[in-house]
Write a protein that holds these residues in place. Structure first.
Motif, short mmCIF file in Angstrom:
data_model
loop_
_atom_site.label_atom_id
_atom_site.label_comp_id
_atom_site.label_asym_id
_atom_site.label_seq_id
_atom_site.Cartn_x
_atom_site.Cartn_y
_atom_site.Cartn_z
N LYS A 160 0.86 -1.18 0.00
CA LYS A 160 0.00 0.00 0.00
C LYS A 160 0.89 1.23 0.00
N SER A 161 1.34 1.57 -1.18
CA SER A 161 2.28 2.69 -1.33
C SER A 161 2.02 3.38 -2.66
N GLU A 162 1.77 4.68 -2.59
CA GLU A 162 1.55 5.45 -3.81
C GLU A 162 2.82 5.47 -4.66
N GLU A 163 3.97 5.48 -3.98
CA GLU A 163 5.24 5.48 -4.70
C GLU A 163 5.44 4.18 -5.48
N ALA A 164 5.14 3.06 -4.83
CA ALA A 164 5.26 1.77 -5.51
C ALA A 164 4.25 1.66 -6.65
N PHE A 165 3.05 2.17 -6.41
CA PHE A 165 2.01 2.15 -7.44
C PHE A 165 2.46 2.92 -8.69
N LYS A 166 2.98 4.13 -8.49
CA LYS A 166 3.43 4.94 -9.62
C LYS A 166 4.65 4.31 -10.30
N LEU A 167 5.49 3.65 -9.51
CA LEU A 167 6.67 2.99 -10.06
C LEU A 167 6.27 1.89 -11.05
N VAL A 168 5.28 1.10 -10.68
CA VAL A 168 4.83 0.01 -11.56
C VAL A 168 4.26 0.57 -12.86
N LEU A 169 3.41 1.61 -12.75
CA LEU A 169 2.83 2.21 -13.95
C LEU A 169 3.91 2.77 -14.87
N LYS A 170 4.88 3.45 -14.27
CA LYS A 170 5.95 4.07 -15.05
C LYS A 170 6.83 3.02 -15.73
N LYS A 171 7.29 2.04 -14.95
CA LYS A 171 8.20 1.04 -15.49
C LYS A 171 7.52 0.14 -16.53
N ALA A 172 6.27 -0.21 -16.27
CA ALA A 172 5.55 -1.07 -17.22
C ALA A 172 5.40 -0.37 -18.56
N LYS A 173 5.06 0.92 -18.53
CA LYS A 173 4.91 1.66 -19.78
C LYS A 173 6.25 1.82 -20.49
N GLU A 174 7.31 2.06 -19.72
CA GLU A 174 8.65 2.19 -20.32
C GLU A 174 9.06 0.90 -21.02
N ILE A 175 8.77 -0.24 -20.38
CA ILE A 175 9.16 -1.53 -20.95
C ILE A 175 8.47 -1.74 -22.30
N VAL A 176 7.17 -1.45 -22.35
CA VAL A 176 6.42 -1.64 -23.60
C VAL A 176 6.92 -0.68 -24.68
N GLU A 177 7.16 0.58 -24.32
CA GLU A 177 7.63 1.56 -25.30
C GLU A 177 9.02 1.22 -25.82
N VAL B 283 11.73 -6.69 -16.35
CA VAL B 283 10.65 -7.08 -15.43
C VAL B 283 11.22 -7.56 -14.10
N LYS B 284 12.30 -8.31 -14.15
CA LYS B 284 12.92 -8.80 -12.91
C LYS B 284 13.55 -7.66 -12.11
N GLU B 285 14.06 -6.64 -12.83
CA GLU B 285 14.58 -5.46 -12.14
C GLU B 285 13.47 -4.75 -11.38
N LEU B 286 12.30 -4.64 -12.01
CA LEU B 286 11.15 -4.02 -11.35
C LEU B 286 10.73 -4.84 -10.13
N LEU B 287 10.74 -6.14 -10.28
CA LEU B 287 10.36 -7.02 -9.17
C LEU B 287 11.31 -6.84 -7.98
N ASP B 288 12.59 -6.69 -8.27
CA ASP B 288 13.58 -6.48 -7.20
C ASP B 288 13.33 -5.15 -6.49
N GLU B 289 12.99 -4.11 -7.25
CA GLU B 289 12.72 -2.80 -6.64
C GLU B 289 11.49 -2.86 -5.74
N LEU B 290 10.48 -3.59 -6.17
CA LEU B 290 9.26 -3.69 -5.37
C LEU B 290 9.49 -4.46 -4.08
N MET B 291 10.38 -5.43 -4.13
CA MET B 291 10.65 -6.22 -2.92
C MET B 291 11.24 -5.35 -1.81
N LYS B 292 11.88 -4.25 -2.20
CA LYS B 292 12.44 -3.35 -1.18
C LYS B 292 11.34 -2.71 -0.34
N PHE B 293 10.14 -2.52 -0.94
CA PHE B 293 9.03 -1.93 -0.19
C PHE B 293 8.48 -2.90 0.85
#
Length: 434
Positions: free
Chosen positions: A384-401, A422-432
């Protein structure tokens, strides 16, 4: 013109006379005290119409499966007119034949559908006799070619342009020489050097300075102009100058010398000669269906209205307005104004307005309503983190683009980089999660 010879055609002519006689009897049935046989006479006329048309198959071209389908389509069209006009003379609007009901509208629909099927069935099984009379022909005259521009499509090159005609009508051009096609898309510019011979199906006039034709080139292209270039392929876009078929997401377009069908989410329109039938209010098609095709290698670019399709042996790209869809085997990439998605094997990524979902192997990351959920195997974690939420949206869009840049160049999806990001994003989320 061929003569009608043989018993089959003599029987057909005899049945035509019988049908004409029955029509006269049916029209004057009241005076002949035959009103009680109204429907029976009408059904006999309808049956004879089908028999006459089927007996006429092969009159000009030899018997083919497509010829039989066309004959049935024509019979349904005549029946539709008979029922429609007959309604003014007391014919019921609905006739029953062995439990099968037929109306003018239904008969017309069957005629249209069968007409289209006749073109596409049996891999364009066109007639055996005088086949070349029913295919486009390359004329033995040439003009200097220096390129062209059509609705955002730029064709660069130099060489010779040969008119292609179907009957007396010019339907396209055969290009001899080096050709490069270029078109801008919402995710980049597509640029492709074509290997000749190349044909351009368009009504545009490319006549310039007359030059000496190459008879060998004319013969080569003429031999390649056949529906068989689409053989063995599940094509939804076909262009041979006189036959144009485009089937896309929520859009269908068919154009023949005698028939045009447009189907959009807003409605449908069918034109049969001067007859126009509407159902709803389909959007009008601007311009023509314009196609560039390599005859040897299978590259095809088609533009119709606001739709652009690029098809190769490896991939297909379709652009509708600002939405781009790429498909290649199990890979699919979609980029729009408010939505991007990518799927490749066991990996899928989608990003919409305020939500995102990533799946890789046995891990799923979803972001919605300011929260992030991670499922790995049987374990589920919620952040439950706005920062993590925005991180997923940003990284997911970057990956597709990132992937879209390679895709538009025809390189396909880079699965190694996709897995890594994708695994880099997963590692960043685990920090939360601490």
């Amino acid at each position: 013109m061929f003569e009608e010879e043989g018993l089959r055609f003599r029987i057909r002519n005899f049945l035509k006379g019988i049908t004409a006689l029955l029509l006269v009897i049916w029209v004057f049935r009241g005076w002949l005290d035959l009103e009680r046989y109204n429907e029976q006479i009408a059904l006999a006329i309808i049956a004879l119409i089908f028999i006459i048309e089927l007996l006429g198959v092969g009159r000009w071209l030899g018997i083919t499966l497509s010829g039989i389908i066309f004959a049935v389509a024509k019979a349904f069209f005549i029946v539709a007119l008979f029922i429609f006009v007959g309604g003014w003379l007391g014919l019921p609007s609905e006739l029953a034949i062995y439990g099968f009901t037929i109306t003018a509208k239904k008969a017309l629909a069957y005629s249209i559908v069968l007409g289209i099927a006749g073109l596409l069935v049996a891999r364009f099984d066109f007639p055996i006799r005088r086949k070349r009379d029913f295919m486009p022909k390359v004329e033995k005259k040439a003009y200097e070619f220096t390129g062209l521009t059509y609705d955002g499509i730029v064709v660069r090159g130099s060489g010779k342009a040969y008119p292609i005609k179907f009957g007396k009508k010019r339907v396209g051009w055969a290009i001899e020489g080096d050709v490069t096609v270029e078109v801008k898309t919402p995710i980049g510019t597509v640029r492709k050097r074509l290997v000749g011979p190349t044909v351009i199906w368009t009504r545009l006039n490319l006549e310039g300075k007359k030059v000496s034709p190459n008879p060998a080139f004319v013969d080569t292209v003429t031999s390649m102009l056949s529906p068989r270039i689409y053989e063995g392929k599940a094509e939804s876009i076909i262009d041979l100058g006189f036959i144009k078929v485009y089937e896309g997401d929520g859009f269908e377009y068919v154009k023949l010398p005698f028939l045009e069908v447009i189907s959009t989410p807003e409605g449908e329109e069918v034109r049969i000669g001067p007859i126009k039938i509407h159902d709803g209010r389909p959007r009008k098609i601007k311009g023509e269906m314009f196609t560039i095709r390599e005859l040897g290698n299978g590259f095809q670019l088609t533009k119709v209205d606001d739709r652009l399709s690029i098809v190769t042996d490896e991939f297909r790209i379709e652009i509708v307005g600002n939405k781009v869809t790429y498909r290649s085997g199990s890979e699919k990439l979609t980029v729009g104004d408010n939505y991007v998605s990518l799927s490749s094997g066991d990996i899928s990524i989608s990003v919409g307005k305020g939500s995102a979902k990533i799946r890789i192997e046995d891990a799923i990351i979803s972001a919605r309503d300011g929260k992030v959920k991670i499922r790995i195997g049987d374990s589920i974690h919620t952040i439950k983190s706005e920062e993590a939420f925005k991180l997923v949206l940003k990284k997911a869009k970057e990956i597709v683009e990132e992937q879209s840049e390679d895709v538009i160049e025809g390189l396909g999806v880079d699965k190694a980089r996709l897995n890594r990001r994708v695994k880099e994003l997963l590692d960043e989320l685990m920090k939360f999660l601490g």
